[in-house]
Design a protein around this motif. Structure first.
Motif, mmCIF file in Angstrom:
data_model
loop_
_atom_site.group_PDB
_atom_site.id
_atom_site.type_symbol
_atom_site.label_atom_id
_atom_site.label_comp_id
_atom_site.label_asym_id
_atom_site.label_seq_id
_atom_site.Cartn_x
_atom_site.Cartn_y
_atom_site.Cartn_z
ATOM 1 N N ASN A 1 0.819 -1.218 0.000
ATOM 2 C CA ASN A 1 0.000 0.000 0.000
ATOM 3 C C ASN A 1 0.853 1.269 0.000
ATOM 4 O O ASN A 1 0.565 2.230 0.707
ATOM 5 C CB ASN A 1 -0.958 0.011 1.192
ATOM 6 C CG ASN A 1 -1.904 -1.173 1.177
ATOM 7 O OD1 ASN A 1 -2.363 -1.582 0.117
ATOM 8 N ND2 ASN A 1 -2.188 -1.714 2.342
ATOM 9 N N VAL B 1 3.821 1.687 1.199
ATOM 10 C CA VAL B 1 4.724 1.803 2.346
ATOM 11 C C VAL B 1 5.804 0.730 2.235
ATOM 12 O O VAL B 1 5.505 -0.442 2.009
ATOM 13 C CB VAL B 1 3.957 1.642 3.680
ATOM 14 C CG1 VAL B 1 4.912 1.677 4.863
ATOM 15 C CG2 VAL B 1 2.885 2.705 3.816
ATOM 16 N N TRP C 1 9.770 -2.609 8.413
ATOM 17 C CA TRP C 1 8.899 -1.570 8.942
ATOM 18 C C TRP C 1 7.479 -2.108 9.056
ATOM 19 O O TRP C 1 7.097 -3.019 8.324
ATOM 20 C CB TRP C 1 8.883 -0.361 8.004
ATOM 21 C CG TRP C 1 10.183 0.340 7.878
ATOM 22 C CD1 TRP C 1 10.600 1.420 8.590
ATOM 23 C CD2 TRP C 1 11.261 0.042 6.985
ATOM 24 N NE1 TRP C 1 11.860 1.810 8.200
ATOM 25 C CE2 TRP C 1 12.289 0.981 7.203
ATOM 26 C CE3 TRP C 1 11.470 -0.928 5.993
ATOM 27 C CZ2 TRP C 1 13.478 0.979 6.497
ATOM 28 C CZ3 TRP C 1 12.650 -0.944 5.294
ATOM 29 C CH2 TRP C 1 13.650 0.006 5.541
ATOM 30 N N ASN C 2 6.680 -1.530 9.959
ATOM 31 C CA ASN C 2 5.269 -1.903 10.012
ATOM 32 C C ASN C 2 4.511 -1.087 8.968
ATOM 33 O O ASN C 2 5.097 -0.255 8.259
ATOM 34 C CB ASN C 2 4.693 -1.734 11.424
ATOM 35 C CG ASN C 2 4.724 -0.305 11.927
ATOM 36 O OD1 ASN C 2 4.837 0.651 11.163
ATOM 37 N ND2 ASN C 2 4.636 -0.146 13.238
ATOM 38 N N GLU C 3 3.203 -1.310 8.871
ATOM 39 C CA GLU C 3 2.410 -0.642 7.837
ATOM 40 C C GLU C 3 2.256 0.856 8.067
ATOM 41 O O GLU C 3 1.848 1.579 7.171
ATOM 42 C CB GLU C 3 1.055 -1.329 7.710
ATOM 43 C CG GLU C 3 1.195 -2.727 7.165
ATOM 44 C CD GLU C 3 -0.126 -3.450 6.995
ATOM 45 O OE1 GLU C 3 -1.185 -2.797 7.021
ATOM 46 O OE2 GLU C 3 -0.089 -4.673 6.822
ATOM 47 N N GLN C 4 2.612 1.334 9.269
ATOM 48 C CA GLN C 4 2.602 2.766 9.540
ATOM 49 C C GLN C 4 3.943 3.415 9.205
ATOM 50 O O GLN C 4 4.117 4.623 9.343
ATOM 51 C CB GLN C 4 2.270 3.037 11.020
ATOM 52 C CG GLN C 4 0.843 2.682 11.412
ATOM 53 C CD GLN C 4 0.622 1.188 11.544
ATOM 54 O OE1 GLN C 4 1.464 0.476 12.093
ATOM 55 N NE2 GLN C 4 -0.494 0.712 11.030
ATOM 56 N N GLY C 5 4.904 2.616 8.773
ATOM 57 C CA GLY C 5 6.214 3.127 8.394
ATOM 58 C C GLY C 5 7.218 3.204 9.530
ATOM 59 O O GLY C 5 8.305 3.747 9.362
ATOM 60 N N ASN C 6 6.884 2.628 10.694
ATOM 61 C CA ASN C 6 7.805 2.618 11.840
ATOM 62 C C ASN C 6 8.743 1.422 11.757
ATOM 63 O O ASN C 6 8.308 0.299 11.475
ATOM 64 C CB ASN C 6 7.016 2.548 13.147
ATOM 65 C CG ASN C 6 6.082 3.720 13.315
ATOM 66 O OD1 ASN C 6 6.463 4.861 13.103
ATOM 67 N ND2 ASN C 6 4.841 3.441 13.667
#
Length: 123
Positions: A33, A35, A58-63
């Motif tokens: 998605n 990212v 990274w996780n899906e939030q970009g962290n």
């Protein structure tokens, strides 16, 4: 998900395809998605990078959730720096030389909980 591979050449063997990836950049990146989820640097089909982590996730939030420093496919980092750092449900650090847990004078495996309290400290 989109997998981007950067391949300069490849050779087929009886069991697998060996990729000889580009110099100066990741061998492949995994996007979800829009990212960036994972990035791997490789040489001779093994995780390898001299100037930073060979594998990052990274996780899906970009962290950032994981960094792994590898030389010739083995977890390895010198200078009393961890070869593996996980940021999932707290933080875990491992100091490794040539894939083996090793740290002079300090624990080679440490785990902190979400509140930052050190819970595991193994030599």
């Amino acid at each position: 998900m989109v997998l981007s591979r950067y391949i300069t050449s490849r050779k087929r063997t009886s069991e697998k395809t060996l990729y000889h990836e580009r110099v100066g950049g990741p061998a492949w990146q995994l996007w979800k998605n829009g990212v960036l989820i994972e990035e791997r640097w490789k040489v001779n089909n093994e995780a390898h990078r001299l100037d930073g982590p060979a594998i990052q996730q990274w996780n899906e939030q970009g962290n950032i959730i994981r960094k792994l420093w590898c030389i010739n496919g083995k977890l390895h980092r010198e200078g009393d720096k961890p070869a593996s750092v996980d940021y999932f449900k707290g933080k875990t650090k491992e100091w490794r030389i040539n894939g083996e847990l090793h740290r002079d004078g300090n624990p080679a495996h440490k785990v902190w909980d979400l509140s930052g309290i050190l819970r595991i400290s193994d030599w």
